[in-house]
Design a protein around this motif. Structure first.
Motif, PDB file in Angstrom:
ATOM      1  N   LYS A 113       3.256   4.742   8.518  1.00 10.39           N
ATOM      2  CA  LYS A 113       2.912   6.160   8.683  1.00 10.39           C
ATOM      3  C   LYS A 113       2.184   6.675   7.443  1.00 10.39           C
ATOM      4  CE  LYS A 113       4.964  10.739   9.524  1.00 10.39           C
ATOM      5  NZ  LYS A 113       4.500  11.364   8.270  1.00 10.39           N
ATOM      6  N   GLN A 114       2.736   6.398   6.272  1.00  9.06           N
ATOM      7  CA  GLN A 114       2.078   6.821   5.041  1.00  9.06           C
ATOM      8  C   GLN A 114       0.694   6.178   4.907  1.00  9.06           C
ATOM      9  OE1 GLN A 114       4.549   6.018   1.656  1.00  9.06           O
ATOM     10  NE2 GLN A 114       5.891   7.775   2.004  1.00  9.06           N
ATOM     11  N   VAL A 125       0.813  -1.213   0.000  1.00  6.40           N
ATOM     12  CA  VAL A 125       0.000   0.000   0.000  1.00  6.40           C
ATOM     13  C   VAL A 125       0.849   1.267   0.000  1.00  6.40           C
ATOM     14  CG1 VAL A 125      -0.277  -0.209   2.502  1.00  6.40           C
ATOM     15  CG2 VAL A 125      -1.841   1.230   1.204  1.00  6.40           C
ATOM     16  N   ALA A 126       2.001   1.228   0.684  1.00  5.46           N
ATOM     17  CA  ALA A 126       2.829   2.434   0.797  1.00  5.46           C
ATOM     18  C   ALA A 126       4.242   2.032   1.206  1.00  5.46           C
ATOM     19  CB  ALA A 126       2.218   3.383   1.827  1.00  5.46           C
ATOM     20  N   ASP A 127       5.080   3.027   1.487  1.00  6.05           N
ATOM     21  CA  ASP A 127       6.451   2.752   1.924  1.00  6.05           C
ATOM     22  C   ASP A 127       6.518   2.316   3.374  1.00  6.05           C
ATOM     23  OD1 ASP A 127       7.388   3.403  -0.562  1.00  6.05           O
ATOM     24  OD2 ASP A 127       8.213   5.357   0.011  1.00  6.05           O
ATOM     25  N   LYS A 131      -2.146  -3.221   8.525  1.00  3.26           N
ATOM     26  CA  LYS A 131      -1.676  -4.331   9.370  1.00  3.26           C
ATOM     27  C   LYS A 131      -0.417  -4.971   8.794  1.00  3.26           C
ATOM     28  CE  LYS A 131      -6.284  -5.338  11.184  1.00  3.26           C
ATOM     29  NZ  LYS A 131      -7.445  -6.281  11.160  1.00  3.26           N
ATOM     30  N   ASP A 132      -0.380  -5.116   7.474  1.00  2.00           N
ATOM     31  CA  ASP A 132       0.824  -5.662   6.851  1.00  2.00           C
ATOM     32  C   ASP A 132       1.998  -4.697   6.967  1.00  2.00           C
ATOM     33  OD1 ASP A 132      -0.103  -8.150   6.101  1.00  2.00           O
ATOM     34  OD2 ASP A 132      -0.635  -7.562   4.063  1.00  2.00           O
ATOM     35  N   MET A 133       1.750  -3.409   6.738  1.00  2.00           N
ATOM     36  CA  MET A 133       2.851  -2.449   6.744  1.00  2.00           C
ATOM     37  C   MET A 133       3.448  -2.268   8.130  1.00  2.00           C
ATOM     38  SD  MET A 133       3.380  -1.928   3.681  1.00  2.00           S
ATOM     39  CE  MET A 133       4.831  -0.981   4.121  1.00  2.00           C
ATOM     40  N   MET A 159      -3.033   7.847   4.321  1.00  2.00           N
ATOM     41  CA  MET A 159      -3.907   7.500   3.195  1.00  2.00           C
ATOM     42  C   MET A 159      -5.309   7.131   3.695  1.00  2.00           C
ATOM     43  SD  MET A 159      -0.862   5.357   1.419  1.00  2.00           S
ATOM     44  CE  MET A 159      -1.560   4.705  -0.087  1.00  2.00           C
ATOM     45  N   ILE A 160      -5.353   6.344   4.758  1.00  2.00           N
ATOM     46  CA  ILE A 160      -6.637   5.952   5.343  1.00  2.00           C
ATOM     47  C   ILE A 160      -7.387   7.189   5.835  1.00  2.00           C
ATOM     48  CG2 ILE A 160      -7.709   4.733   7.286  1.00  2.00           C
ATOM     49  CD1 ILE A 160      -5.435   2.653   7.017  1.00  2.00           C
TER      50      ILE A 160
END
Length: 372
Positions: A144-145, A139-141, A348-350, A149-150
């Motif tokens: 935090k990012q 979804v992102a780096d 959750k993954d990030m 986004m959410i």
């Protein structure tokens, strides 16, 4: 193999018929005309690279989702897509005009398939237009990012989804059903890995500024996400180790990572990912009453599986992206249950990916996961 796309396309074979419990029948046999539903989810794709082409081709078999628009910084690609998919001029945008989407009532949702490190920027842009968003994984780096986004999507009142196509794939859904029903008994162990040999050393996936990371970000997230749906739990700690045998090619990103996830029940998942060798794709979950093995487990298919009772006899293969986009349309248009593909699932993954990289920086130290 020149890229992840080449690798996964080689294992993407066959087109068939399926009807999944709780999902629409999303593809017809070649001899049966495709019958489209009255209500359609009208989709624009942002970023017309290799994966966008796979999604667009698969959507031609959808019954509830229709490709109607594109966003690209390359005029020649826009011209090609207009002709190939019969996209009207009024539904084409570049990165400078994307804000004008807000004035187009013919587009419901935008699928962001740009390089990883552009996801954050582009999802914020799309949310500001008032359109729903689906973003390719990762979804992102970082977490935090993802939180930003959410929050942007919530503020704009739009839905935010992640391209977790496997959550619509029949073998994966059957594994989850078996786990939830108790057929596997108490889960005891998980062993997941996903990787391939990366080709072109100049590709964007090996540039940290565009990719955010290497194998872990790109395909390691499959093993991670798989461990979570194998257990039905969220990990509470992680340890991780990196091996780098080609420090020139993989100067900016990770090459091979192994990581271990600890879950509240006591289960430990052993996982791995790589950009440096092939034949590295498997999911294996063991319970007190039985097991499930998927191999191949995460590619574009056909997925193959077996359990303690024998081979998993699933319907003929349908492109995962067809199932995903029709499934997403059913969720949005008909309020069908979400099979864990929202921005929160991506977060959750990030959170765990961040912990994996932290553990590597700290020499493999156990990192307790802070979900705050």
């Amino acid at each position: 193999m020149n890229s992840r796309r080449d690798f996964l396309q080689k294992v993407s074979l066959g087109i068939g018929v399926t009807a999944l419990a709780g999902l629409p029948a999303t593809a017809a046999a070649p001899s049966v005309p495709l019958v489209r539903a009255e209500k359609q989810l009208r989709v624009a794709i942002m970023g017309l690279g290799g994966y966008a082409n796979i999604v667009a081709d698969a959507m031609q078999k959808c019954t509830m989702a229709t490709l109607v628009g594109v966003v690209s910084g390359t005029p020649s690609k826009i011209d090609t897509w207009k002709k190939k998919y019969n996209i009207p001029d009024k539904n084409t945008y570049n990165y400078e005009t994307v804000s004008e989407l807000k004035n187009n009532p013919d587009i419901d949702i935008v699928y962001v398939t740009t390089p990883n490190s552009l996801h954050h920027k582009h999802v914020l842009q799309i949310a500001a237009t008032g359109k729903h968003v689906i973003c390719e994984k990762p979804v992102a780096d970082n977490a935090k990012q993802t939180r930003e986004m959410i929050a942007a999507c919530e503020k704009a009142g739009v839905k935010f989804y992640i391209g977790y196509r496997l959550h619509f794939e029949p073998h994966t859904r059957e594994l989850i059903r078996m786990r939830e029903s108790g057929e596997l008994g108490k889960i005891m162990h998980v062993n997941n890995y996903m990787g391939f040999k990366s080709g072109d050393p100049t590709q964007w996936r090996l540039k940290k500024a565009l990719a955010g990371g290497g194998a872990m970000m790109d395909v390691g997230v499959y093993a991670l996400n798989g461990a979570r749906y194998c257990t039905g739990e969220e990990p509470i700690w992680v340890t991780a180790q990196e091996t780098k045998t080609d420090p020139i090619k993989f100067k900016e990103v990770d090459e091979t990572i192994t990581f271990q996830l600890g879950f509240p029940s006591g289960v430990i998942a052993n996982c791995g990912t790589t950009y440096n060798f092939n034949n590295f794709e498997r999911l294996y979950v063991i319970g007190e009453k039985g097991f499930v093995e998927l191999s191949p487990a995460f590619g574009y298919g056909p997925i193959k599986g077996r359990t303690n009772a024998g081979p998993m006899n699933m319907p003929p293969h349908v492109p995962h992206q067809t199932l995903q986009m029709d499934g997403l349309a059913d969720i949005i248009l008909n309020n069908k249950p979400d099979p864990h593909i929202t921005g929160q699932e991506g977060l959750k993954d990030m959170i765990v990916v961040d912990a994996v990289y932290e553990s590597i920086r700290k020499g493999g130290q156990k990192i307790f996961i802070n979900k705050a």
